[in-house]
Motif scaffolding. Sequence first.
Motif, short mmCIF file in Angstrom:
data_model
loop_
_atom_site.label_atom_id
_atom_site.label_comp_id
_atom_site.label_asym_id
_atom_site.label_seq_id
_atom_site.Cartn_x
_atom_site.Cartn_y
_atom_site.Cartn_z
N LEU A 48 -19.67 -43.10 31.61
CA LEU A 48 -18.48 -42.28 31.88
C LEU A 48 -18.85 -40.80 31.93
CD1 LEU A 48 -15.47 -41.96 32.37
CD2 LEU A 48 -15.09 -42.09 29.89
N THR A 49 -19.74 -40.38 31.04
CA THR A 49 -20.20 -38.98 31.07
C THR A 49 -20.80 -38.67 32.44
OG1 THR A 49 -20.74 -39.15 28.73
CG2 THR A 49 -21.68 -37.28 29.93
N GLU A 50 -21.63 -39.60 32.91
CA GLU A 50 -22.31 -39.39 34.19
C GLU A 50 -21.29 -39.26 35.33
OE1 GLU A 50 -25.74 -41.75 34.60
OE2 GLU A 50 -25.87 -41.51 36.76
N ALA A 51 -20.30 -40.16 35.32
CA ALA A 51 -19.27 -40.08 36.36
C ALA A 51 -18.50 -38.76 36.26
CB ALA A 51 -18.31 -41.26 36.22
N MET A 52 -18.21 -38.34 35.03
CA MET A 52 -17.46 -37.08 34.87
C MET A 52 -18.30 -35.88 35.32
SD MET A 52 -14.93 -37.58 31.61
CE MET A 52 -16.18 -37.71 30.37
N LEU A 53 -19.61 -35.95 35.12
CA LEU A 53 -20.47 -34.86 35.62
C LEU A 53 -20.41 -34.80 37.15
CD1 LEU A 53 -23.61 -35.13 33.31
CD2 LEU A 53 -22.08 -33.16 33.50
N HIS A 54 -20.45 -35.97 37.79
CA HIS A 54 -20.33 -35.97 39.25
C HIS A 54 -18.97 -35.38 39.68
CE1 HIS A 54 -23.96 -37.73 40.84
NE2 HIS A 54 -23.96 -38.65 39.87
N PHE A 55 -17.92 -35.74 38.95
CA PHE A 55 -16.60 -35.21 39.34
C PHE A 55 -16.45 -33.73 38.96
CE2 PHE A 55 -15.29 -39.54 40.28
CZ PHE A 55 -14.48 -39.33 41.39
N ALA A 56 -17.12 -33.30 37.91
CA ALA A 56 -17.08 -31.86 37.58
C ALA A 56 -17.75 -31.06 38.70
CB ALA A 56 -17.77 -31.62 36.24
N ALA A 57 -18.91 -31.56 39.14
CA ALA A 57 -19.59 -30.90 40.26
C ALA A 57 -18.71 -30.92 41.50
CB ALA A 57 -20.93 -31.60 40.54
N ARG A 58 -18.08 -32.08 41.74
CA ARG A 58 -17.23 -32.24 42.94
C ARG A 58 -16.05 -31.28 42.90
NH1 ARG A 58 -17.17 -37.73 43.02
NH2 ARG A 58 -19.12 -37.40 44.15
N ARG A 59 -15.47 -31.12 41.71
CA ARG A 59 -14.31 -30.22 41.57
C ARG A 59 -14.71 -28.78 41.96
NH1 ARG A 59 -8.77 -29.55 40.99
NH2 ARG A 59 -8.47 -27.53 40.05
N GLU A 60 -15.86 -28.34 41.44
CA GLU A 60 -16.36 -27.00 41.82
C GLU A 60 -16.54 -26.90 43.33
OE1 GLU A 60 -17.41 -23.94 40.14
OE2 GLU A 60 -15.88 -24.87 38.90
N HIS A 61 -17.14 -27.94 43.89
CA HIS A 61 -17.44 -27.98 45.33
C HIS A 61 -16.15 -27.91 46.15
CE1 HIS A 61 -19.59 -30.47 48.70
NE2 HIS A 61 -19.61 -29.19 48.97
N VAL A 62 -15.17 -28.71 45.73
CA VAL A 62 -13.90 -28.76 46.48
C VAL A 62 -13.18 -27.42 46.38
CG1 VAL A 62 -11.58 -29.77 46.43
CG2 VAL A 62 -13.59 -31.25 46.36
N ALA A 121 -20.11 -49.70 41.41
CA ALA A 121 -20.85 -50.93 41.71
C ALA A 121 -22.23 -50.93 41.05
CB ALA A 121 -20.99 -51.09 43.22
N GLY A 122 -22.85 -49.77 40.96
CA GLY A 122 -24.21 -49.70 40.41
C GLY A 122 -24.26 -49.73 38.90
N GLN A 123 -23.33 -49.00 38.25
CA GLN A 123 -23.45 -48.80 36.80
C GLN A 123 -22.24 -49.28 36.01
OE1 GLN A 123 -24.32 -44.52 37.04
NE2 GLN A 123 -26.49 -44.94 36.63
N GLY A 124 -21.28 -49.91 36.68
CA GLY A 124 -20.20 -50.59 35.94
C GLY A 124 -18.96 -49.76 35.65
N LEU A 125 -18.85 -48.56 36.19
CA LEU A 125 -17.62 -47.77 35.99
C LEU A 125 -16.44 -48.51 36.64
CD1 LEU A 125 -16.65 -44.78 35.09
CD2 LEU A 125 -16.65 -44.34 37.55
N ALA A 126 -15.33 -48.63 35.93
CA ALA A 126 -14.18 -49.36 36.47
C ALA A 126 -13.53 -48.59 37.63
CB ALA A 126 -13.14 -49.60 35.37
N TYR A 127 -13.05 -49.36 38.61
CA TYR A 127 -12.38 -48.73 39.75
C TYR A 127 -11.23 -47.84 39.29
CZ TYR A 127 -9.63 -48.08 43.96
OH TYR A 127 -8.93 -47.50 44.99
N GLU A 128 -10.45 -48.32 38.31
CA GLU A 128 -9.27 -47.56 37.85
C GLU A 128 -9.70 -46.21 37.27
OE1 GLU A 128 -9.95 -50.76 37.11
OE2 GLU A 128 -8.48 -51.56 38.56
N THR A 129 -10.83 -46.20 36.58
CA THR A 129 -11.31 -44.94 35.99
C THR A 129 -11.72 -43.97 37.11
OG1 THR A 129 -12.13 -46.22 34.14
CG2 THR A 129 -12.93 -43.95 34.32
N TRP A 130 -12.42 -44.51 38.09
CA TRP A 130 -12.81 -43.69 39.25
C TRP A 130 -11.55 -43.11 39.92
CZ3 TRP A 130 -11.51 -44.55 44.42
CH2 TRP A 130 -12.18 -43.75 45.36
N ALA A 131 -10.53 -43.97 40.10
CA ALA A 131 -9.31 -43.52 40.78
C ALA A 131 -8.61 -42.43 39.96
CB ALA A 131 -8.37 -44.71 41.01
N ARG A 132 -8.64 -42.56 38.63
CA ARG A 132 -8.01 -41.53 37.79
C ARG A 132 -8.78 -40.21 37.91
NH1 ARG A 132 -7.72 -44.15 32.03
NH2 ARG A 132 -6.85 -42.14 31.40
N LEU A 133 -10.10 -40.29 37.97
CA LEU A 133 -10.90 -39.06 38.11
C LEU A 133 -10.63 -38.42 39.47
CD1 LEU A 133 -14.18 -40.32 36.41
CD2 LEU A 133 -12.65 -38.52 35.56
#
Length: 210
Positions: free
Chosen positions: A65-79, A108-120
């Motif tokens: 989850l930390t890893e996914a949040m880091l990707h979304f933190a980077a994405r937020r800055e980018h957006v 699909a690779g590391q098991g993060l739930a779709y719902e968590t991705w959608a919330r992020l």
Amino acid sequence: MLMARGYFITLEGGEGAGKSTQARRLAAALAAAGMPVLRTREPGGAPGAERIRDLLLSPGSWDSLTEAMLHFAARREHVVRSIRPMLEAGAWVICDRFADSTLAYQGAGQGLAYETWARLCDLTLEGLQPDLTLILDLPVEAGLARAAGRSAADRYEKLGADFHARIRAGFHDIARREPARCVVLDAARDAEAVYAAIVETLRQRLGAKL
Ligand code: T5A
């Protein structure tokens, strides 16, 4: 190319699929046609996001989850700092990976739930979605061989063939779920043929006159 507004186009796919090669070519063609264009990439694309990229691609391991949040933190800055301002200014934005990569790699690779991705996505993107997503698809071994020929393997490239097979399947799932936005292109062909397929897709999907 005469278009009234720019579009947000993302290129997705596994390692070595040719995303950067095609993004460069497409952005150059748009610019040559007089269109304002931003070619950018993830993780990265803004100063803070590039710093987070260094964290994500260097050796080490994260809670998923930390890893996914880091990707979304980077994405937020980018957006916020790059993508939205350029779209609002009427530019075309050609982006090498976006939120689908998190669903494929961390989902699909590391098991993060779709719902968590959608919330992020809801939390960080505020409804922003690509107008068109080009999924460059090729066998895992071929992609990894291309990537190895280009540079030393980063943290994700080292994760093994099973991991990368799940990612490939993950991108196919995304395309099945969102056929209006996503197009899967055979990226095992030579770069010229892949580019021709991209141009044809832009003509059909966006009415582009490239
Ligand atoms: N990641 C990213 C996540 O886990 N979650 C996320 O949310 C996000 C956004 C990023 C890593 O981060 C992960 C995914 C990645 O592992 P990166 O360095 O940006 O790392 O890596 P990639 O995006 O995978 O980029 P690559 O460079 O590996 O692949 P590309 O861009 O698809 O391929 P490209 O164009 O660089 O081409 C690779 C080589 O193949 C040749 C090129 O000349 C080059 O040498 N080539 C071809 N050869 C033959 N035929 C063709 N059609 C060719 N097209 C290109």
